[in-house]
Motif scaffolding. Structure first.
Motif, PDB file in Angstrom:
ATOM      1  N   VAL A 142       4.330  64.364  58.931  1.00 35.11           N
ATOM      2  CA  VAL A 142       4.753  63.537  57.799  1.00 35.11           C
ATOM      3  C   VAL A 142       6.159  63.010  58.068  1.00 35.11           C
ATOM      4  O   VAL A 142       7.048  63.782  58.441  1.00 35.11           O
ATOM      5  N   THR A 143       6.332  61.722  57.897  1.00 29.87           N
ATOM      6  CA  THR A 143       7.655  61.109  58.042  1.00 29.87           C
ATOM      7  C   THR A 143       8.313  61.028  56.674  1.00 29.87           C
ATOM      8  O   THR A 143       7.702  60.559  55.700  1.00 29.87           O
ATOM      9  N   ARG A 144       9.544  61.512  56.627  1.00 27.85           N
ATOM     10  CA  ARG A 144      10.301  61.475  55.382  1.00 27.85           C
ATOM     11  C   ARG A 144      11.574  60.666  55.575  1.00 27.85           C
ATOM     12  O   ARG A 144      12.166  60.656  56.656  1.00 27.85           O
ATOM     13  N   TYR A 145      11.998  59.992  54.523  1.00 30.44           N
ATOM     14  CA  TYR A 145      13.221  59.195  54.542  1.00 30.44           C
ATOM     15  C   TYR A 145      14.191  59.726  53.488  1.00 30.44           C
ATOM     16  O   TYR A 145      13.777  60.051  52.367  1.00 30.44           O
ATOM     17  N   SER A 146      15.463  59.809  53.887  1.00 32.44           N
ATOM     18  CA  SER A 146      16.516  60.109  52.917  1.00 32.44           C
ATOM     19  C   SER A 146      17.082  58.784  52.424  1.00 32.44           C
ATOM     20  O   SER A 146      17.619  57.996  53.209  1.00 32.44           O
ATOM     21  N   ILE A 147      16.936  58.538  51.149  1.00 31.23           N
ATOM     22  CA  ILE A 147      17.392  57.281  50.548  1.00 31.23           C
ATOM     23  C   ILE A 147      18.694  57.534  49.795  1.00 31.23           C
ATOM     24  O   ILE A 147      18.748  58.397  48.903  1.00 31.23           O
ATOM     25  N   LYS A 148      19.732  56.807  50.174  1.00 28.70           N
ATOM     26  CA  LYS A 148      20.981  56.867  49.422  1.00 28.70           C
ATOM     27  C   LYS A 148      20.847  55.923  48.231  1.00 28.70           C
ATOM     28  O   LYS A 148      21.075  54.733  48.325  1.00 28.70           O
ATOM     29  N   GLN A 149      20.479  56.503  47.102  1.00 23.99           N
ATOM     30  CA  GLN A 149      20.200  55.700  45.919  1.00 23.99           C
ATOM     31  C   GLN A 149      21.430  55.514  45.028  1.00 23.99           C
ATOM     32  O   GLN A 149      21.418  54.678  44.122  1.00 23.99           O
ATOM     33  N   GLY A 150      22.512  56.276  45.311  1.00 19.93           N
ATOM     34  CA  GLY A 150      23.715  56.130  44.504  1.00 19.93           C
ATOM     35  C   GLY A 150      23.464  56.427  43.037  1.00 19.93           C
ATOM     36  O   GLY A 150      22.635  57.263  42.671  1.00 19.93           O
ATOM     37  N   ASN A 151      24.200  55.710  42.175  1.00 16.34           N
ATOM     38  CA  ASN A 151      23.998  55.813  40.718  1.00 16.34           C
ATOM     39  C   ASN A 151      24.030  57.269  40.253  1.00 16.34           C
ATOM     40  O   ASN A 151      23.212  57.694  39.435  1.00 16.34           O
ATOM     41  N   ARG A 152      24.968  58.048  40.806  1.00 15.58           N
ATOM     42  CA  ARG A 152      24.991  59.480  40.515  1.00 15.58           C
ATOM     43  C   ARG A 152      25.229  59.763  39.044  1.00 15.58           C
ATOM     44  O   ARG A 152      24.773  60.783  38.510  1.00 15.58           O
ATOM     45  N   ASP A 153      25.946  58.901  38.360  1.00 13.35           N
ATOM     46  CA  ASP A 153      26.185  59.101  36.933  1.00 13.35           C
ATOM     47  C   ASP A 153      24.919  58.900  36.112  1.00 13.35           C
ATOM     48  O   ASP A 153      24.843  59.341  34.956  1.00 13.35           O
ATOM     49  N   LEU A 154      23.890  58.235  36.700  1.00 12.84           N
ATOM     50  CA  LEU A 154      22.646  57.996  35.985  1.00 12.84           C
ATOM     51  C   LEU A 154      21.538  58.944  36.418  1.00 12.84           C
ATOM     52  O   LEU A 154      20.769  59.426  35.586  1.00 12.84           O
ATOM     53  N   THR A 155      21.462  59.219  37.726  1.00  7.22           N
ATOM     54  CA  THR A 155      20.370  60.035  38.251  1.00  7.22           C
ATOM     55  C   THR A 155      20.775  61.474  38.537  1.00  7.22           C
ATOM     56  O   THR A 155      19.906  62.331  38.712  1.00  7.22           O
ATOM     57  N   GLY A 156      22.070  61.729  38.641  1.00  4.44           N
ATOM     58  CA  GLY A 156      22.535  63.084  38.921  1.00  4.44           C
ATOM     59  C   GLY A 156      22.647  63.422  40.380  1.00  4.44           C
ATOM     60  O   GLY A 156      23.150  64.491  40.739  1.00  4.44           O
ATOM     61  N   GLN A 157      22.172  62.550  41.281  1.00  5.86           N
ATOM     62  CA  GLN A 157      22.261  62.826  42.710  1.00  5.86           C
ATOM     63  C   GLN A 157      22.344  61.515  43.484  1.00  5.86           C
ATOM     64  O   GLN A 157      21.757  60.509  43.091  1.00  5.86           O
ATOM     65  N   ASP A 158      23.070  61.548  44.600  1.00  7.80           N
ATOM     66  CA  ASP A 158      23.253  60.351  45.422  1.00  7.80           C
ATOM     67  C   ASP A 158      22.060  60.092  46.333  1.00  7.80           C
ATOM     68  O   ASP A 158      21.786  58.945  46.691  1.00  7.80           O
ATOM     69  N   PHE A 159      21.382  61.167  46.754  1.00  2.00           N
ATOM     70  CA  PHE A 159      20.332  61.036  47.762  1.00  2.00           C
ATOM     71  C   PHE A 159      19.026  61.623  47.232  1.00  2.00           C
ATOM     72  O   PHE A 159      19.022  62.531  46.403  1.00  2.00           O
ATOM     73  N   ARG A 160      17.911  61.105  47.752  1.00  2.00           N
ATOM     74  CA  ARG A 160      16.608  61.684  47.478  1.00  2.00           C
ATOM     75  C   ARG A 160      15.710  61.492  48.702  1.00  2.00           C
ATOM     76  O   ARG A 160      15.807  60.495  49.416  1.00  2.00           O
ATOM     77  N   TRP A 161      14.852  62.482  48.946  1.00  2.00           N
ATOM     78  CA  TRP A 161      13.904  62.400  50.047  1.00  2.00           C
ATOM     79  C   TRP A 161      12.574  61.861  49.524  1.00  2.00           C
ATOM     80  O   TRP A 161      12.089  62.289  48.473  1.00  2.00           O
ATOM     81  N   VAL A 162      11.991  60.924  50.272  1.00  2.00           N
ATOM     82  CA  VAL A 162      10.703  60.336  49.901  1.00  2.00           C
ATOM     83  C   VAL A 162       9.783  60.382  51.112  1.00  2.00           C
ATOM     84  O   VAL A 162      10.230  60.315  52.270  1.00  2.00           O
ATOM     85  N   MET A 163       8.481  60.513  50.845  1.00  3.62           N
ATOM     86  CA  MET A 163       7.477  60.492  51.899  1.00  3.62           C
ATOM     87  C   MET A 163       7.167  59.048  52.279  1.00  3.62           C
ATOM     88  O   MET A 163       7.025  58.180  51.406  1.00  3.62           O
ATOM     89  N   ALA A 164       7.047  58.814  53.579  1.00  6.56           N
ATOM     90  CA  ALA A 164       6.744  57.459  54.033  1.00  6.56           C
ATOM     91  C   ALA A 164       5.391  56.987  53.517  1.00  6.56           C
ATOM     92  O   ALA A 164       5.198  55.792  53.242  1.00  6.56           O
ATOM     93  N   THR A 165       4.442  57.932  53.364  1.00 10.46           N
ATOM     94  CA  THR A 165       3.109  57.550  52.887  1.00 10.46           C
ATOM     95  C   THR A 165       3.123  57.104  51.430  1.00 10.46           C
ATOM     96  O   THR A 165       2.208  56.420  50.982  1.00 10.46           O
ATOM     97  N   GLY A 166       4.160  57.518  50.677  1.00  8.41           N
ATOM     98  CA  GLY A 166       4.223  57.136  49.268  1.00  8.41           C
ATOM     99  C   GLY A 166       4.925  55.822  49.017  1.00  8.41           C
ATOM    100  O   GLY A 166       4.963  55.347  47.877  1.00  8.41           O
TER     101      GLY A 166
END
Length: 551
Positions: A91-115
């Motif tokens: 499974v290939t996973r990507y770390s996405i720097k989504q920022g918006n920490r004041d809204l989401t609570g975290q700068d990064f999230r891991w997502v599956m490439a298949t999703g």
């Protein structure tokens, strides 16, 4: 027989040494290359991805930069509780720097490439660098002035850039007033308080002296009120404009422009535009102060503190090391005591640096610094002046740490000077001191500089002793400023080595801080190299100057 003769000739050992040196060079260059790529690549404006992500049947919009990629085995992810379809081995996973920490609570999230689906890079996606809460990713909706909308749609971007330039200019004025003018007034007010306390302790606080101090204090307070009023006006002015952004989940967020450092649309930028933004980001990293627990901003105070401490250490260790080496080689009787001192000096070079830090804290800071405070600064009690870790004690501690290197190198240089030169100088009527000053020391200067180079190389990268005798996570002021006596040896300072430790191991946001660890490490290598190359160039000039005498 041929193999044995080949090894006896020594050629095999030459090739083995050459191969070992080559491998070492490749490893060093590879390490520096890795650090440089990981660190300097952080400043390049990366494109912003927009995609639909399906997670347990729920569809979400993901906006951010692709930060990292990993390929994991499906079995390991299943053991971790992640639902993976049967028949899939990797499974290939990507770390996405989504920022918006004041809204989401975290700068990064891991997502599956298949999703991921509908992956695209729209030109209107904006990346905001903020003074707080890290980056924000979204779309610009409108620009407002005093709550009233002044631009929206395609025209809003140009209006945002124009007003952002204005707010950044005001922010620079605010910083200049707070750190410059108000800092100078606060420094003067503190000196007046100490002067009053000093006169009180000496019994010389007369009515005339008290009136004079009060008049000077009132004048400073009036200046402060004027500056404070100007500061309030600027703060109101910088918060006049705001911008509304639409983020990944479709909600809107309004931000005052005074909280935004820069705004970019990386997806619509060409190579030249990104190169220009890259240069601006690197320059900001070198010249700005850190912020967001050292995970954002620049490292200028750390650069300044590192270079200043190394220079002070060099000024302290060079004369001490040279004097000690001259005494051991030229004046001390070569007996058991001198040999014992040489052995002790050589052994000191192997003492762990943290031991020097403990010694510096106990002797220099608490004993020597505390004694100085009691004798010369009683008016500051109970607050310490020199009885606390600071630049002076850090420089002296590192001078003591590197002293054996300078002594050994200088003594080796003195031992190589031909005896005939010394005897010739004495035969011409020069005294031993004149011979030492005019003949011996100039010819030994290249060896002295070699010891200084080695001392600089070791001292610039030391961290453990500095944690005890002067370095801090964030220094409010630089040790060198425009307030007399200009160089404040008692102040604490920042250091690149400690900055790396703090950002890499003490940061509340490790993922966001990781590129800065690489960038700061590469910068520290460059600073050490620059200091060493300067000393090497000076040594080579001196070596050429006295080459004729040596021959």
């Amino acid at each position: 027989m041929k193999v044995r003769e080949y090894f006896k000739s020594g050629e095999a050992w030459v090739w083995m040494n050459a191969g070992a040196v080559t491998i070492c060079l490749i490893m060093v260059v590879g390490l520096l290359g890795l650090v440089a790529v990981r660190g300097l690549g952080h400043f390049w404006p990366a494109n912003i991805l927009q995609a639909q992500y399906t997670d347990n049947g729920a569809v979400q919009t993901v906006i951010g930069e692709v930060y990292d990629e990993k390929v994991d085995t499906a079995q390991r992810l299943r053991e971790a509780g992640v639902a993976i379809p049967e028949g899939q081995e990797t499974v290939t996973r990507y770390s996405i720097k989504q920022g918006n920490r004041d809204l989401t609570g975290q700068d990064f999230r891991w997502v599956m490439a298949t999703g991921l689906s509908k992956q695209e890079y729209p030109a209107d996606l904006v990346r905001l660098e903020r003074y707080e809460w890290g980056n924000l990713y979204g779309r610009l909706k409108s620009v407002k002035e005093s709550g009233a909308e002044v631009a929206s749609g395609p025209a809003a971007w140009a209006e945002l850039q124009k007003r952002l330039e204005r707010s950044n200019g005001i922010h620079e004025q605010v910083i200049a007033i707070e750190k410059g003018d108000i800092g100078r007034i606060n420094y003067a007010l503190e000196n007046l308080r100490l002067d009053e306390r000093r006169l009180e302790l000496k019994g010389k606080l007369t009515d005339q002296a008290r009136a004079d101090l009060t008049a000077r204090r009132d004048a400073l307070n009036k200046q402060y009120e004027v500056l404070n009023q100007k500061l309030q006006t600027l703060n109101q002015d910088v918060s006049r404009d705001s911008a509304v952004f639409t983020v990944a989940d479709g909600s809107e967020k309004e931000l005052p422009l005074g909280k935004i450092v820069s705004a970019l649309r990386p997806n619509e930028m060409g190579v030249l535009a990104k190169a220009a933004a890259y240069c601006r980001n690197v320059w900001a990293f070198l010249t700005d102060d850190p912020r967001e627990a050292n995970t954002e901003g620049g490292v200028f105070p750390a650069i300044f503190g590192t270079v200043l401490m190394v220079l002070l250490m060099t000024v302290l260790v060079t004369p001490l090391g040279v004097i000690a080496a001259v005494y051991l080689r030229e004046y001390a009787s070569q007996g058991i005591v001198t040999q014992t001192v040489r052995i002790a000096v050589n052994n000191l070079a192997g003492v762990p640096s943290i031991v020097y830090g403990v010694f510096g804290l106990g002797f220099f800071v608490y004993f020597l610094g505390g004694s100085i405070d009691r004798l010369f600064y009683p008016e500051a009690a109970p607050a310490p002046v020199f009885g606390t870790p600071g630049l002076l004690w850090a420089s002296i501690t590192l001078a003591l740490l590197t002293l054996p290197v300078v002594i050994v190198s200088t003594e080796e240089g003195l031992s190589r000077i031909p005896r005939a030169l010394k005897e010739g100088s004495l035969a011409l009527g020069a005294t031993k001191a004149e011979t030492l000053w005019r003949v011996v020391l100039p010819m030994a200067t290249p060896s002295i500089m070699t010891g200084v180079i080695l001392a600089i190389a070791r001292a610039a990268g030391e961290v453990a002793p500095l944690m005890l005798v002067g370095v801090v996570k964030l220094a409010p002021t630089l040790p060198l400023d425009g307030n007399a006596p200009f160089l404040h040896m008692e102040r604490k300072f920042m250091h690149l080595g400690f900055h790396i430790y703090d950002v890499g191991f003490q940061s509340p946001n490790v993922e966001a801080a990781r590129p800065l660890v690489y960038a700061t490490a590469f910068l520290l290598v460059l600073v050490v190299a620059a200091l060493n190359l300067s000393a090497v160039a000076l040594r080579n000039r001196l070596r050429e100057k006295y080459k004729a005498l040596e021959s």
